[in-house]
Design a protein around this motif. Structure first.
Motif, short mmCIF file in Angstrom:
data_model
loop_
_atom_site.label_atom_id
_atom_site.label_comp_id
_atom_site.label_asym_id
_atom_site.label_seq_id
_atom_site.Cartn_x
_atom_site.Cartn_y
_atom_site.Cartn_z
N THR A 28 -4.15 4.39 -2.84
CA THR A 28 -3.46 3.72 -1.74
C THR A 28 -3.12 2.27 -2.11
O THR A 28 -2.22 1.69 -1.52
CB THR A 28 -4.31 3.75 -0.45
N GLU A 29 -3.82 1.71 -3.11
CA GLU A 29 -3.52 0.35 -3.58
C GLU A 29 -2.43 0.33 -4.64
O GLU A 29 -2.04 -0.75 -5.11
CB GLU A 29 -4.79 -0.30 -4.17
N GLY A 30 -1.96 1.51 -5.09
CA GLY A 30 -0.89 1.57 -6.07
C GLY A 30 -1.33 1.74 -7.51
O GLY A 30 -0.50 1.64 -8.41
N PRO B 138 0.81 -1.21 0.00
CA PRO B 138 0.00 0.00 0.00
C PRO B 138 0.86 1.28 0.00
O PRO B 138 1.97 1.28 0.50
CB PRO B 138 -0.80 -0.11 1.29
N ILE B 139 0.31 2.33 -0.56
CA ILE B 139 0.97 3.64 -0.59
C ILE B 139 0.47 4.40 0.64
O ILE B 139 -0.71 4.68 0.77
CB ILE B 139 0.61 4.42 -1.88
N GLU B 140 1.40 4.74 1.54
CA GLU B 140 1.00 5.28 2.84
C GLU B 140 1.51 6.68 3.14
O GLU B 140 1.24 7.21 4.22
CB GLU B 140 1.44 4.33 3.94
N SER B 141 2.25 7.30 2.20
CA SER B 141 2.77 8.64 2.46
C SER B 141 2.95 9.40 1.15
O SER B 141 3.02 8.79 0.07
CB SER B 141 4.11 8.56 3.19
N PRO B 142 3.02 10.72 1.21
CA PRO B 142 3.28 11.50 0.00
C PRO B 142 4.60 11.10 -0.68
O PRO B 142 4.68 11.03 -1.91
CB PRO B 142 3.34 12.94 0.50
N GLU B 143 5.62 10.80 0.11
CA GLU B 143 6.91 10.39 -0.45
C GLU B 143 6.79 9.07 -1.21
O GLU B 143 7.38 8.91 -2.28
CB GLU B 143 7.96 10.26 0.67
N GLU B 144 6.03 8.13 -0.66
CA GLU B 144 5.81 6.86 -1.35
C GLU B 144 5.01 7.07 -2.64
O GLU B 144 5.30 6.44 -3.65
CB GLU B 144 5.08 5.88 -0.45
N ALA B 145 4.02 7.95 -2.60
CA ALA B 145 3.23 8.24 -3.80
C ALA B 145 4.11 8.83 -4.89
O ALA B 145 4.02 8.43 -6.06
CB ALA B 145 2.08 9.18 -3.47
N LEU B 146 4.97 9.76 -4.53
CA LEU B 146 5.88 10.37 -5.50
C LEU B 146 6.82 9.32 -6.09
O LEU B 146 6.94 9.21 -7.31
CB LEU B 146 6.67 11.50 -4.85
N SER B 147 7.48 8.56 -5.25
CA SER B 147 8.44 7.59 -5.76
C SER B 147 7.76 6.50 -6.59
O SER B 147 8.31 6.05 -7.60
CB SER B 147 9.26 6.97 -4.63
N TYR B 148 6.57 6.10 -6.21
CA TYR B 148 5.85 5.07 -6.97
C TYR B 148 5.45 5.61 -8.35
O TYR B 148 5.62 4.92 -9.36
CB TYR B 148 4.63 4.60 -6.19
N ALA B 149 4.93 6.83 -8.40
CA ALA B 149 4.55 7.43 -9.68
C ALA B 149 5.76 7.53 -10.60
O ALA B 149 5.68 7.25 -11.80
CB ALA B 149 3.92 8.80 -9.47
N LEU B 150 6.91 7.91 -10.06
CA LEU B 150 8.13 8.01 -10.86
C LEU B 150 8.60 6.64 -11.35
O LEU B 150 9.14 6.52 -12.45
CB LEU B 150 9.24 8.68 -10.05
N ALA B 151 8.38 5.61 -10.55
CA ALA B 151 8.82 4.27 -10.92
C ALA B 151 7.97 3.66 -12.03
O ALA B 151 8.49 2.90 -12.84
CB ALA B 151 8.79 3.35 -9.70
N VAL B 152 6.69 3.99 -12.08
CA VAL B 152 5.81 3.31 -13.04
C VAL B 152 5.42 4.17 -14.25
O VAL B 152 4.81 3.65 -15.18
CB VAL B 152 4.53 2.77 -12.36
N ARG B 153 5.77 5.44 -14.25
CA ARG B 153 5.47 6.32 -15.38
C ARG B 153 6.74 6.97 -15.89
O ARG B 153 7.70 7.18 -15.15
CB ARG B 153 4.47 7.41 -14.97
N ASN B 154 6.72 7.37 -17.14
CA ASN B 154 7.86 8.06 -17.75
C ASN B 154 7.73 9.56 -17.49
O ASN B 154 7.58 10.35 -18.41
CB ASN B 154 7.91 7.76 -19.25
N LEU B 155 7.76 9.93 -16.22
CA LEU B 155 7.59 11.32 -15.80
C LEU B 155 8.76 11.72 -14.92
O LEU B 155 9.51 10.87 -14.45
CB LEU B 155 6.27 11.49 -15.05
N ALA C 271 -8.66 11.78 -0.53
CA ALA C 271 -9.40 10.77 0.22
C ALA C 271 -8.97 9.34 -0.14
O ALA C 271 -8.86 8.49 0.74
CB ALA C 271 -10.89 10.94 0.00
N ASP C 272 -8.71 9.09 -1.42
CA ASP C 272 -8.41 7.73 -1.87
C ASP C 272 -6.95 7.53 -2.27
O ASP C 272 -6.61 6.55 -2.91
CB ASP C 272 -9.32 7.36 -3.03
N GLY C 273 -6.09 8.47 -1.92
CA GLY C 273 -4.68 8.36 -2.31
C GLY C 273 -4.02 9.72 -2.36
O GLY C 273 -4.17 10.53 -1.44
N TYR C 274 -3.33 9.99 -3.48
CA TYR C 274 -2.54 11.21 -3.61
C TYR C 274 -2.61 11.74 -5.04
O TYR C 274 -2.64 10.97 -5.99
CB TYR C 274 -1.08 10.95 -3.25
N ARG C 275 -2.59 13.05 -5.16
CA ARG C 275 -2.46 13.71 -6.46
C ARG C 275 -1.00 14.15 -6.55
O ARG C 275 -0.50 14.84 -5.67
CB ARG C 275 -3.38 14.91 -6.56
#
Length: 99
Positions: A75-77, A1-18, A46-50
């Motif tokens: 939050t589920e990735g 699960p994605i539990e913090s803004p830092e995790e959301a940022l790193s996950y988005a960078l890992a799975v997208r070409n951004l 409410a359901d994750g991060y922008r």
């Protein structure tokens, strides 16, 4: 699960070409489509991060835009694009093709 803004940022960078950008400066040689450019940020929802990131159109034929891309990271990735805005381009590269 994605539990913090830092995790959301790193996950988005890992799975997208951004990419994250911070401290972009105005360049008088560029053509702009917007008046203001915001740095990378993450907003809890409410359901994750922008997550506000950027995409450089490197390949293909010009013009080669740099765009702001907002994605929602649940939050589920699950990562989904929610908006895209062309920001600027270098007109000197408008006729350039990159493979």
């Amino acid at each position: 699960p994605i539990e913090s803004p830092e995790e959301a940022l790193s996950y988005a960078l890992a799975v997208r070409n951004l990419a994250p950008y911070y401290g972009l400066q105005y360049d008088s040689a560029y053509e702009y489509e917007v008046d203001t450019i915001e740095d990378t940020y993450v907003i809890p929802e409410a359901d994750g991060y922008r997550v506000h990131l950027f995409y450089d159109q490197v390949f293909g034929c010009g013009p080669h835009w740099t765009s702001a891309i907002d994605v929602r990271v649940s939050t589920e990735g699950k990562v989904e694009e929610i908006s895209s805005t062309a920001l600027f381009r270098d007109p000197n590269l408008d006729e350039v093709c990159v493979d």
